[in-house]
Design a protein around this motif. Structure first.
Motif, PDB file in Angstrom:
ATOM      1  N   GLN A 139     -41.171  -2.265  31.103  1.00  0.00           N
ATOM      2  CA  GLN A 139     -41.309  -0.858  31.442  1.00  0.00           C
ATOM      3  C   GLN A 139     -40.111  -0.056  30.925  1.00  0.00           C
ATOM      4  OE1 GLN A 139     -43.724  -0.437  34.862  1.00  0.00           O
ATOM      5  NE2 GLN A 139     -42.467   1.179  35.724  1.00  0.00           N
ATOM      6  N   LYS A 140     -38.917  -0.591  31.101  1.00  0.00           N
ATOM      7  CA  LYS A 140     -37.711   0.101  30.622  1.00  0.00           C
ATOM      8  C   LYS A 140     -37.721   0.209  29.096  1.00  0.00           C
ATOM      9  CE  LYS A 140     -34.514  -0.937  34.412  1.00  0.00           C
ATOM     10  NZ  LYS A 140     -33.254  -1.627  34.790  1.00  0.00           N
ATOM     11  N   THR A 141     -38.132  -0.851  28.428  1.00  0.00           N
ATOM     12  CA  THR A 141     -38.178  -0.839  26.961  1.00  0.00           C
ATOM     13  C   THR A 141     -39.115   0.250  26.443  1.00  0.00           C
ATOM     14  OG1 THR A 141     -37.704  -3.210  26.835  1.00  0.00           O
ATOM     15  CG2 THR A 141     -38.749  -2.202  24.913  1.00  0.00           C
ATOM     16  N   TYR A 142     -40.333   0.275  26.969  1.00  0.00           N
ATOM     17  CA  TYR A 142     -41.339   1.260  26.546  1.00  0.00           C
ATOM     18  C   TYR A 142     -40.847   2.680  26.830  1.00  0.00           C
ATOM     19  CZ  TYR A 142     -46.122   3.054  25.891  1.00  0.00           C
ATOM     20  OH  TYR A 142     -47.239   3.722  25.438  1.00  0.00           O
ATOM     21  N   PHE A 143     -40.302   2.879  28.020  1.00  0.00           N
ATOM     22  CA  PHE A 143     -39.819   4.195  28.447  1.00  0.00           C
ATOM     23  C   PHE A 143     -38.674   4.687  27.569  1.00  0.00           C
ATOM     24  CE2 PHE A 143     -36.709   6.503  31.094  1.00  0.00           C
ATOM     25  CZ  PHE A 143     -37.466   7.617  31.439  1.00  0.00           C
ATOM     26  N   ASN A 144     -37.679   3.844  27.312  1.00  0.00           N
ATOM     27  CA  ASN A 144     -36.504   4.262  26.548  1.00  0.00           C
ATOM     28  C   ASN A 144     -36.881   4.699  25.139  1.00  0.00           C
ATOM     29  OD1 ASN A 144     -34.822   3.742  28.706  1.00  0.00           O
ATOM     30  ND2 ASN A 144     -34.209   1.711  27.981  1.00  0.00           N
ATOM     31  N   ILE A 145     -37.764   3.961  24.504  1.00  0.00           N
ATOM     32  CA  ILE A 145     -38.153   4.299  23.133  1.00  0.00           C
ATOM     33  C   ILE A 145     -38.861   5.650  23.095  1.00  0.00           C
ATOM     34  CG2 ILE A 145     -39.629   3.643  21.183  1.00  0.00           C
ATOM     35  CD1 ILE A 145     -39.099   0.710  21.983  1.00  0.00           C
ATOM     36  N   ALA A 199     -43.732  -9.807  15.758  1.00  0.00           N
ATOM     37  CA  ALA A 199     -44.428  -9.269  16.932  1.00  0.00           C
ATOM     38  C   ALA A 199     -43.410  -8.616  17.853  1.00  0.00           C
ATOM     39  CB  ALA A 199     -45.174 -10.382  17.657  1.00  0.00           C
ATOM     40  N   MET A 200     -43.634  -7.349  18.181  1.00  0.00           N
ATOM     41  CA  MET A 200     -42.683  -6.595  19.000  1.00  0.00           C
ATOM     42  C   MET A 200     -43.204  -6.292  20.393  1.00  0.00           C
ATOM     43  SD  MET A 200     -41.458  -3.955  16.003  1.00  0.00           S
ATOM     44  CE  MET A 200     -40.193  -3.192  16.997  1.00  0.00           C
ATOM     45  N   GLY A 201     -44.478  -6.604  20.664  1.00  0.00           N
ATOM     46  CA  GLY A 201     -45.012  -6.417  22.003  1.00  0.00           C
ATOM     47  C   GLY A 201     -44.962  -4.973  22.469  1.00  0.00           C
ATOM     48  N   VAL A 202     -44.403  -4.767  23.658  1.00  0.00           N
ATOM     49  CA  VAL A 202     -44.337  -3.434  24.269  1.00  0.00           C
ATOM     50  C   VAL A 202     -43.563  -2.458  23.390  1.00  0.00           C
ATOM     51  CG1 VAL A 202     -43.383  -2.159  26.213  1.00  0.00           C
ATOM     52  CG2 VAL A 202     -44.661  -4.252  26.622  1.00  0.00           C
ATOM     53  N   ALA A 203     -42.472  -2.894  22.807  1.00  0.00           N
ATOM     54  CA  ALA A 203     -41.682  -2.015  21.930  1.00  0.00           C
ATOM     55  C   ALA A 203     -42.519  -1.552  20.745  1.00  0.00           C
ATOM     56  CB  ALA A 203     -40.429  -2.747  21.446  1.00  0.00           C
ATOM     57  N   GLY A 204     -43.350  -2.427  20.188  1.00  0.00           N
ATOM     58  CA  GLY A 204     -44.207  -2.046  19.070  1.00  0.00           C
ATOM     59  C   GLY A 204     -45.203  -0.966  19.450  1.00  0.00           C
ATOM     60  N   ALA A 205     -45.726  -1.044  20.672  1.00  0.00           N
ATOM     61  CA  ALA A 205     -46.657  -0.005  21.133  1.00  0.00           C
ATOM     62  C   ALA A 205     -45.976   1.354  21.195  1.00  0.00           C
ATOM     63  CB  ALA A 205     -47.213  -0.380  22.504  1.00  0.00           C
ATOM     64  N   ALA A 206     -44.733   1.384  21.679  1.00  0.00           N
ATOM     65  CA  ALA A 206     -44.002   2.654  21.776  1.00  0.00           C
ATOM     66  C   ALA A 206     -43.684   3.216  20.389  1.00  0.00           C
ATOM     67  CB  ALA A 206     -42.714   2.438  22.569  1.00  0.00           C
ATOM     68  N   TYR A 207     -43.236   2.352  19.473  1.00  0.00           N
ATOM     69  CA  TYR A 207     -42.935   2.834  18.120  1.00  0.00           C
ATOM     70  C   TYR A 207     -44.210   3.320  17.421  1.00  0.00           C
ATOM     71  CZ  TYR A 207     -38.203   0.921  18.365  1.00  0.00           C
ATOM     72  OH  TYR A 207     -36.893   0.661  18.715  1.00  0.00           O
ATOM     73  N   GLY A 208     -45.317   2.637  17.635  1.00  0.00           N
ATOM     74  CA  GLY A 208     -46.581   3.068  17.040  1.00  0.00           C
ATOM     75  C   GLY A 208     -46.999   4.445  17.515  1.00  0.00           C
ATOM     76  N   THR A 209     -46.777   4.733  18.801  1.00  0.00           N
ATOM     77  CA  THR A 209     -47.085   6.048  19.356  1.00  0.00           C
ATOM     78  C   THR A 209     -46.258   7.131  18.683  1.00  0.00           C
ATOM     79  OG1 THR A 209     -47.715   5.122  21.498  1.00  0.00           O
ATOM     80  CG2 THR A 209     -47.054   7.434  21.460  1.00  0.00           C
ATOM     81  N   LEU A 210     -44.981   6.891  18.508  1.00  0.00           N
ATOM     82  CA  LEU A 210     -44.109   7.886  17.880  1.00  0.00           C
ATOM     83  C   LEU A 210     -44.503   8.127  16.422  1.00  0.00           C
ATOM     84  CD1 LEU A 210     -40.585   6.921  19.290  1.00  0.00           C
ATOM     85  CD2 LEU A 210     -42.097   8.762  20.035  1.00  0.00           C
ATOM     86  N   ILE A 211     -44.836   7.069  15.706  1.00  0.00           N
ATOM     87  CA  ILE A 211     -45.222   7.221  14.301  1.00  0.00           C
ATOM     88  C   ILE A 211     -46.502   8.044  14.188  1.00  0.00           C
ATOM     89  CG2 ILE A 211     -45.984   5.984  12.233  1.00  0.00           C
ATOM     90  CD1 ILE A 211     -44.176   3.649  13.160  1.00  0.00           C
ATOM     91  N   GLY A 212     -47.483   7.772  15.045  1.00  0.00           N
ATOM     92  CA  GLY A 212     -48.717   8.559  15.038  1.00  0.00           C
ATOM     93  C   GLY A 212     -48.458  10.023  15.347  1.00  0.00           C
ATOM     94  N   ASN A 213     -47.539  10.294  16.289  1.00  0.00           N
ATOM     95  CA  ASN A 213     -47.203  11.679  16.637  1.00  0.00           C
ATOM     96  C   ASN A 213     -46.521  12.399  15.482  1.00  0.00           C
ATOM     97  OD1 ASN A 213     -48.298  11.523  19.186  1.00  0.00           O
ATOM     98  ND2 ASN A 213     -46.370  11.054  20.203  1.00  0.00           N
ATOM     99  N   VAL A 214     -45.678  11.686  14.743  1.00  0.00           N
ATOM    100  CA  VAL A 214     -45.021  12.299  13.584  1.00  0.00           C
ATOM    101  C   VAL A 214     -46.062  12.760  12.558  1.00  0.00           C
ATOM    102  CG1 VAL A 214     -43.582  11.815  11.569  1.00  0.00           C
ATOM    103  CG2 VAL A 214     -42.820  11.111  13.828  1.00  0.00           C
TER     104      VAL A 214
END
Length: 471
Positions: A139-145, A199-214
């Motif tokens: 949760q902290k990893t996803y949130f921080n990113i 494989a980045m797991g939760v961190a990969g999901a957060a980075y993917g969200t940011l890339i899509g938003n860009v």
């Protein structure tokens, strides 16, 4: 003088409409689809993570809700740009539309350092949940990113306001679709790994969200500064800071920001309380809230359309058309909710099993938690059917009142309503110790009383004073 000449030669057909269903659909359908794309993007994040185990999925929901709650004040305040742009368009002050939007961009950039200061509050909220160690770390990893990518999120929310304000929502839809495609592809690669990418797991999901938003944000800004927009709205000459426009945006937008922050904070409290009831309740509520997101977020497209059209008609001092557009939005919203309700009532098992962990990836305990949560999730989904019909009334009337400039009343009404619901959940689950699925019945019952308040406010006609004072 220049505005008068421009308006004489450029008269889009949209201005001849009068708030009927077709009028609303022109603005609402692309916004509904764009919101659906955003929802699908979030849904896929959690679906991919659910294959790793309930802890990863629950972490994404919990962290995402806190991130939204902390960001919502800023995005809510900036979102009033839609109403201001629509009011200027309706008042035939076309070149002010671009100037209003640029003030929202400046406010977005100024808000980024303030947003970063709220990160410790998120960590504090996680500590109140008493989560399992693995979920807390995820949760902290996803949130921080997501929080450190705050500038992307703020600009991503500001960018569509100009186009929704002028009623040209197709470009918002196209940008959201492109962002969704990029996000889904990035999530698959970054979560599970592919080739040289680990494989980045939760961190990969957060980075993917940011890339899509860009991607979606770049598309919208490119359109804003394009030749076609510049000819109509002088977008390339709109960079000057305007204190009067910024002051109006802050005066009307801050109540919207406070309202949305209180709403998201109350929603986050619901998630915290459900998650604190144990892993089975956390999993069942996460599945239910994920599907509620699918049902609810597209309705926000109707809310934006309601704000845009009512704001335009207020600017044109046409209260009758503003009223018609509101009732037209209700008809469309109930039609959409009927379709979603059929799925919730008749296919709750299918909807729940979509989030079943992958047998090859998940642990035995993760599978046991899911199996225990499955009946509860199905029950909660069926009860949510009534909930989504109630949401239609709330989003349409709240959007219409915001478009009319009645933002202070909406702020107080929404804040009180949502926190009353959170208090009701606490009493039922933690004072009377009822099971999570019975507590959900109480939440829906209490929430369902709110539309009467918004309906009475609209019927009272107090918002009409803004029509008389429209600039």
């Amino acid at each position: 003088m220049v505005d008068a000449i421009l308006n004489r030669f450029y008269k889009p057909s949209k201005f001849k409409k009068n708030g009927d269903v077709k009028d609303v659909l022109v603005v609402a359908l692309p916004m509904l689809l764009s919101m659906s794309f955003d929802t699908f993007m979030t849904f896929i994040d959690r679906l991919f993570l659910s294959k790793l185990g309930p802890a990863e999925m629950n972490a994404a929901l919990g962290a995402g809700a806190v991130q939204l709650a902390l960001t919502m004040f800023f995005t809510g305040a900036i979102s009033y740009t839609t109403a201001m742009v629509a009011q200027r368009l309706g008042g035939k002050k076309r070149w002010d539309c671009a100037r209003v939007f640029m003030q929202s961009v400046y406010l977005s950039l100024i808000s980024v350092p303030l947003l970063y200061l709220t990160i410790p509050l998120g960590h504090f909220a996680f500590g109140l949940e008493h989560l399992p160690a693995d979920q807390l770390e995820y949760q902290k990893t996803y949130f921080n990113i997501l929080m450190f990518g705050g500038v992307i999120n703020l600009l991503r929310n500001a960018a569509p306001c100009f186009f929704s304000g002028i009623g040209e929502t197709k470009v918002v839809m196209k940008a959201a679709f492109a962002g969704m495609i990029v996000n889904v592809a990035c999530n698959f690669v970054l979560i599970y790994g592919y080739g040289p990418i680990p494989a980045m797991g939760v961190a990969g999901a957060a980075y993917g969200t940011l890339i899509g938003n860009v991607v979606s944000t770049v598309i919208l800004f490119a359109k804003f500064f394009s030749n076609s927009c510049h000819r109509r709205f002088r977008t390339r000459f709109a960079f000057a800071f305007s204190w009067p426009l910024t002051r109006e945006l802050l005066k009307k937008g801050i109540p919207s920001g406070v309202e949305m922050f209180l709403n998201m904070a109350a929603f986050q409290s619901l998630i915290l309380m459900f998650h604190a009831l144990g892993p089975e309740a956390a999993t069942a509520s996460s599945i239910m809230f994920n599907w509620d997101l699918v049902a609810y977020v597209p309705l926000m497209g109707l809310e934006v359309a309601s704000t845009s059209l009512v704001g335009r008609y207020v600017g044109a001092k046409n209260a009758a058309a503003a009223t018609r557009s509101t009732y037209s939005g209700l008809k469309l919203g109930w039609g959409y909710s009927l379709v979603m309700g059929i799925f919730f009532i008749f296919l709750p098992g299918v909807l729940t099993d979509i989030f079943k962990p992958d047998v090859a990836e998940a642990t035995e305990s993760a599978l046991a938690i899911f199996n225990a949560a499955r009946p509860m999730s199905m029950f909660m989904l069926r009860i949510a059917t009534f909930y989504i019909f109630v949401e239609v009334l709330l989003v349409i009337y709240a959007g219409a009142l915001r478009g009319a400039g009645d933002t202070v009343w909406v702020m107080f009404a929404c804040g009180i309503m949502n926190w009353f619901v959170a208090i009701a959940l606490y009493i039922v689950a933690y004072v009377f110790h009822l099971p999570a699925h019975y507590a959900w019945i109480v939440v829906v019952a209490v929430y369902s009383t709110a539309p009467l308040i918004f309906w009475r406010r609209w019927k009272s006609g107090k918002w009409r004073r803004h029509v008389m004072n429209a600039k």
